[in-house]
Design a protein around this motif. Structure first.
Motif, short mmCIF file in Angstrom:
data_model
loop_
_atom_site.label_atom_id
_atom_site.label_comp_id
_atom_site.label_asym_id
_atom_site.label_seq_id
_atom_site.Cartn_x
_atom_site.Cartn_y
_atom_site.Cartn_z
N ARG A 185 15.44 30.37 32.72
CA ARG A 185 14.03 30.65 32.94
C ARG A 185 13.34 31.12 31.66
N SER A 200 20.21 26.82 34.23
CA SER A 200 20.37 27.70 35.39
C SER A 200 19.55 27.12 36.54
N VAL A 253 24.12 24.38 36.52
CA VAL A 253 25.49 24.87 36.41
C VAL A 253 25.63 26.08 37.34
N THR A 297 26.52 26.42 43.09
CA THR A 297 26.04 25.30 43.87
C THR A 297 25.62 24.14 42.97
N SER A 324 20.03 34.93 32.51
CA SER A 324 20.38 36.34 32.72
C SER A 324 21.86 36.53 33.04
N GLN A 355 26.05 33.75 40.57
CA GLN A 355 26.09 32.33 40.99
C GLN A 355 26.12 31.40 39.78
N ASN A 380 19.88 36.23 24.54
CA ASN A 380 18.95 36.75 25.53
C ASN A 380 18.20 37.90 24.87
C1 FAD Z 1 22.79 30.55 47.45
C2 FAD Z 1 22.46 30.65 46.01
C3 FAD Z 1 23.04 29.77 45.14
C4 FAD Z 1 22.74 29.81 43.78
N1 FAD Z 1 23.34 28.91 42.95
C5 FAD Z 1 23.06 28.98 41.63
C6 FAD Z 1 23.68 28.07 40.70
O1 FAD Z 1 24.48 27.20 41.06
N2 FAD Z 1 23.39 28.19 39.39
C7 FAD Z 1 22.50 29.13 38.91
O2 FAD Z 1 22.26 29.17 37.69
N3 FAD Z 1 21.91 29.98 39.77
C8 FAD Z 1 22.15 29.91 41.11
N4 FAD Z 1 21.50 30.78 41.95
C9 FAD Z 1 20.39 31.60 41.41
C10 FAD Z 1 20.84 32.85 40.70
O3 FAD Z 1 21.00 33.88 41.64
C11 FAD Z 1 19.75 33.28 39.67
O4 FAD Z 1 18.53 33.45 40.34
C12 FAD Z 1 19.55 32.28 38.53
O5 FAD Z 1 20.79 31.93 37.97
C13 FAD Z 1 18.66 32.89 37.48
O6 FAD Z 1 18.40 31.97 36.45
P1 FAD Z 1 17.99 32.48 34.99
O7 FAD Z 1 19.08 33.32 34.45
O8 FAD Z 1 17.56 31.30 34.22
O9 FAD Z 1 16.67 33.32 35.29
P2 FAD Z 1 16.41 34.88 35.19
O10 FAD Z 1 17.39 35.63 35.98
O11 FAD Z 1 14.99 35.06 35.49
O12 FAD Z 1 16.70 35.22 33.69
C14 FAD Z 1 15.92 34.81 32.62
C15 FAD Z 1 16.47 35.50 31.39
O13 FAD Z 1 15.78 35.01 30.25
C16 FAD Z 1 15.63 36.08 29.33
N5 FAD Z 1 14.52 35.72 28.45
C17 FAD Z 1 13.21 35.55 28.78
N6 FAD Z 1 12.50 35.18 27.70
C18 FAD Z 1 13.36 35.12 26.66
C19 FAD Z 1 13.23 34.81 25.28
N7 FAD Z 1 12.03 34.48 24.75
N8 FAD Z 1 14.31 34.86 24.50
C20 FAD Z 1 15.53 35.21 25.02
N9 FAD Z 1 15.72 35.49 26.32
C21 FAD Z 1 14.65 35.46 27.13
C22 FAD Z 1 15.37 37.28 30.20
O14 FAD Z 1 15.72 38.48 29.52
C23 FAD Z 1 16.28 37.01 31.39
O15 FAD Z 1 17.55 37.63 31.24
C24 FAD Z 1 21.81 30.75 43.30
C25 FAD Z 1 21.24 31.66 44.17
C26 FAD Z 1 21.54 31.61 45.52
C27 FAD Z 1 20.90 32.59 46.44
#
Ligand code: FAD
Lengths: 249, 311
Positions: free
Chosen positions: B204, B229, B244, B247, B262, B266, B281
Motif C-alpha cells: 500500500r 500485498s 503473495v 490467500t 507492513s 497473512q 518501510n
Molecule cells: C482472510 C484474509 C486473508 C488475507 N490474505 C492476504 C494475503 O494473501 N496477502 C496479503 O498481503 N495480505 C492478506 N491479507 C491482508 C493483510 O491482513 C494486510 O491487510 C495486508 O497485507 C496489508 O498490506 P500492506 O502491507 O501493503 O498495507 P499496510 O498494512 O497498509 O502497510 C503499508 C506500509 O507501507 C509503509 N509505507 C507507506 N508509505 C511509505 C513510503 N513512502 N516509504 C516506505 N514505506 C511506506 C507503511 O509504513 C506501512 O507499513 C488478508 C487478510 C484477511 C482478513
C-alpha cells in the motif's frame, strides 16, 4: 431462486494464535471468534444477488458448537432470511462437513450455494469442492466476479495465471475470493430485527446417517520454525553491499 | 509399497514446475513408484513433455474435448477412476490443484491433506494451519491418501532427462455443465512469480498504480518477478495474480525485497521460505522487520531511485 450460504465460526483474523505448550492444539479459550472472512463475502454476495431481484430467499447454515448461533445472528442481521445450525460439539473434518451440507442442500434445494474458498483456521480449501462433487453440480472456485443470467452464471476466478472466466449451469456452487465484494457493516436496528428471524437447530448426526468417516489423525501441533534475526542497515550503499556479499545481485 | 499418482499441471505448451515439485515430494516416500496423469484436448505433445520428468514411470495421457482439461469437473472423475491402483494421489497446491484435488478426494471418500510442507513417512506429513502460525503433523490410517503439495517447500527436479511410458486414455462422456470461456493472463515478459529466484514486491505504501511502475522498473533492472500485498491488489495498483500470502501465492525465492509492506501475518506466511528477505518501510516498528534478514528504514520514493542507480 433460493441461495444457501454456508459459513464457519473461526478465530478472528486479527488474533495471532499460539500453540499450546503440550502440542495438543492451539489456544482458543477466550479468544475472539468471528465469521470466517471469506464467508462474510459469501453472505454479502448472496444479499447483492437478492437485492438485484435474482433471488428471493437466503438461507445461511453453519456446522458448529451451540455458540455459533452468534455468527448466524450476525448473518441474519446482515440480511439473510433464515438460519440453520447443524450442531456438533466436536470438530469435524472437511468430508464430513461436505456430507452434512449435502443433506441440507438436498432438503433446501437451492439454485446457488455460496461458500468462502477457505476457512482461515485450518486453511484447508476443500469443503466447497467436495460439496459440489457430492452434489454432482458445477463449481466455480476462488470467484472475484459473479453474474447470474437466468439458469446460468458467469464466474470470474482468480487463478495463478490471471483471471479465468467460466460459465456454469445452475444449480451450482461458488466459492468466494477476497475481491468479490466488500461486506456491509451491520446496523443496530438490524441486530434487533435479526433476533426475530427463524433459526433452526439440528444435530449433526441427523445429517450424516450412513456416512463412513475417514478422519485424519492430527498427531501434534507445533510453532513454526522462527527465522534468524536479521540486521538493520543505515543506507542504500550498505544495503547494496550486503546484497553483493550474499551474491544476490 | 507406495504407488503415487500425480496430477500434472500445464498451460497447454509446457509442464508447470509445480508438477516437478510434487514429484520431489513423492520421491521422499521410501520406495515409492511414481506415475503422472495429464489431461489436454491435444494430449500427445504435452504427455511427451511430462514423460521427461525424471523419476516417473508412466504418464497416463487423457484426451479431453472443449477445453475440459482446464475444469475440475472435467478431469476429477477420470483422475479418481485411474487412481484405483494407487496408494496416494498428489496434486500441486496451486489454484489448479486446489480446485481439482478436493473433488478427487470426495469421489474417493477421503479427506484431503492440503499443502504438505514436509514428508515424514508414507502416511505422515506436516502442513501449516492458521496462516502458518502453527504446523500440524497429520497421519492417515486409510487405504488412500489424497494430498496437495505446497510448492514453496520442495525443489524443482530434473524435467528433461526422464523417459516414462505413455499410456493413452479417453473420457467416455464429457461433462457439459461447466464451460471454459476465457483467460485474461498476466504479464509474461517478467519471470514467473512462483518460480523466480528474485522477487520485488510492493504494498500500500506505493500509493498508486503509476507509482507501482517503480516496482516493475526495479524488477526489470535485476531480472526479478514482481509481487504485491493484498492491500496493493485491492487498491488496484497491480493485478490479482501478483498477490503473495495466505490467500495468494506462497513463494520461496532466493531474494524477496518488499517496499511499503507492513508485514501482516497473512502476507508473511507467503514468504517464510524465502532465502533472504529485505524490508524497506518508513515505519521502523513495522512487523515486516521481525522476519527481515536485511532492513532499511526510510522513504521508498527516495530509496528505490537510489537503488536503481547503484545496483
Ligand atoms: C482472510 C484474509 C486473508 C488475507 N490474505 C492476504 C494475503 O494473501 N496477502 C496479503 O498481503 N495480505 C492478506 N491479507 C491482508 C493483510 O491482513 C494486510 O491487510 C495486508 O497485507 C496489508 O498490506 P500492506 O502491507 O501493503 O498495507 P499496510 O498494512 O497498509 O502497510 C503499508 C506500509 O507501507 C509503509 N509505507 C507507506 N508509505 C511509505 C513510503 N513512502 N516509504 C516506505 N514505506 C511506506 C507503511 O509504513 C506501512 O507499513 C488478508 C487478510 C484477511 C482478513
Amino acid at each position: 431462486m433460493k441461495i444457501l450460504v454456508a459459513i464457519k465460526r473461526v478465530v478472528d483474523f486479527n488474533v495471532r494464535v499460539q500453540v499450546k505448550p503440550d502440542g495438543s492444539g492451539v489456544a482458543t479459550d477466550g479468544v475472539k471468534m468471528s465469521i470466517n472472512p471469506f464467508d462474510e463475502i459469501a453472505i454479502e454476495e448472496a444479499l447483492r444477488i437478492k437485492e438485484a431481484g435474482k433471488a428471493d430467499e437466503i438461507v445461511v447454515v453453519t456446522i458448529g458448537v451451540n455458540d455459533a448461533q452468534q455468527q448466524l445472528r450476525t448473518a441474519l442481521a446482515m440480511g439473510a432470511d433464515r438460519a440453520i445450525l447443524v450442531e456438533s460439539e466436536s470438530e469435524i473434518q472437511s468430508l464430513k462437513a461436505a456430507h452434512s451440507l449435502l443433506h441440507i442442500v438436498e432438503k433446501e434445494q437451492p439454485g446457488l450455494v455460496i461458500m468462502g474458498k477457505q476457512a482461515i483456521d485450518d486453511d484447508n480449501n476443500q469443503t466447497p469442492q467436495m460439496l459440489a462433487t457430492l452434489w454432482k453440480r458445477p463449481q466455480a472456485t476462488f470467484v472475484s466476479k459473479l453474474e447470474i443470467n437466468e439458469d446460468k452464471a458467469l464466474a470470474t476466478r482468480e487463478i495463478d495465471a490471471g483471471l479465468e472466466t467460466i460459465e456454469i449451469k445452475l444449480p451450482a456452487l461458488v466459492s468466494t475470493d477476497l475481491r468479490l465484494n466488500e461486506p456491509r457493516f451491520v446496523k443496530l436496528p438490524d441486530i434487533m430485527k435479526a433476533k426475530r428471524k427463524p433459526l433452526d437447530v439440528i444435530n449433526i448426526d441427523e445429517t450424516v446417517t450412513g456416512f463412513d468417516d475417514k478422519e485424519l489423525n492430527i498427531e501434534n501441533y507445533e510453532s513454526p520454525q522462527p527465522r534468524q534475526k536479521g540486521v538493520m542497515v543505515e543506507s542504500v550503499d550498505e544495503l547494496v553491499a550486503a546484497l553483493k556479499e550474499k551474491g544476490l545481485v | 509399497m507406495s504407488k503415487i499418482l500425480i496430477l500434472a499441471q500445464h498451460d497447454g505448451s509446457s509442464i508447470n514446475q509445480s508438477t516437478s515439485k510434487a514429484v520431489t515430494a513423492a520421491q521422499q516416500i521410501q520406495g515409492a513408484s511414481i506415475d503422472l496423469i495429464v489431461f489436454a484436448d491435444d494430449v500427445n505433445t504435452i504427455a511427451a513433455k511430462a514423460s521427461k520428468l525424471a523419476g516417473v514411470n508412466t504418464v497416463h495421457a487423457v484426451t479431453t474435448s472443449n477445453e475440459n482439461w482446464k475444469l475440475a469437473q472435467g478431469i476429477a472423475p477420470k483422475t479418481a477412476e485411474l487412481s484405483a491402483n494407487y496408494s496416494h494421489v498428489f496434486g500441486p497446491s496451486t489454484t489448479f490443484g486446489k480446485d481439482v484435488m478436493p473433488c478427487v478426494a470426495a469421489l474417493l471418500g477421503q479427506n484431503q491433506i492440503s499443502d504438505i510442507m514436509q514428508v515424514i513417512d508414507a502416511t505422515t506429513f506436516k502442513r501449516p494451519i492458521y496462516a502458518g502460525n502453527a504446523v500440524i503433523t497429520v497421519k492417515s490410517n486409510h487405504d488412500k491418501i489424497v494430498a496437495t503439495i505446497r510448492t514453496a517447500s520442495f525443489k524443482t527436479g530434473d524435467m528433461t532427462s526422464g523417459s516414462a511410458n505413455i499410456e493413452n486414455h479417453s473420457i467416455e462422456k464429457a461433462q457439459t455443465d461447466t464451460k471454459f470461456i476465457s483467460l485474461q493472463a498476466g504479464n509474461s515478459e517478467r519471470p514467473d512469480l512462483q518460480t523466480a529466484a528474485k522477487v520485488i514486491s510492493g504494498g500500500r505504501g506505493l500509493g498508486s498504480e503509476e507509482n507501482f511502475e517503480l516496482m516493475y522498473k526495479l524488477a526489470d533492472k535485476i531480472g526479478a518477478a514482481t509481487g504485491a500485498s493484498r492491500a496493493a491488489v485491492d487498491a488496484g495498483y497491480c493485478p490479482n495474480e501478483m498477490q503473495v500470502g495466505q490467500t495468494g501465492k506462497i513463494i520461496a525465492p532466493d531474494l524477496y525485497m518488499s517496499f511499503g509492506i507492513s508485514g501482516a501475518i497473512q502476507h508473511l506466511t507467503g514468504i517464510k521460505d524465502a532465502g533472504t528477505i529485505v524490508a524497506i518501510n518508513k515505519d521502523a516498528d513495522a512487523p515486516i522487520y521481525e522476519v527481515a534478514d536485511i532492513g532499511l528504514v526510510g522513504d521508498l520514493f527516495k530509496i528505490v531511485p537510489e537503488l536503481m542507480e547503484k545496483l
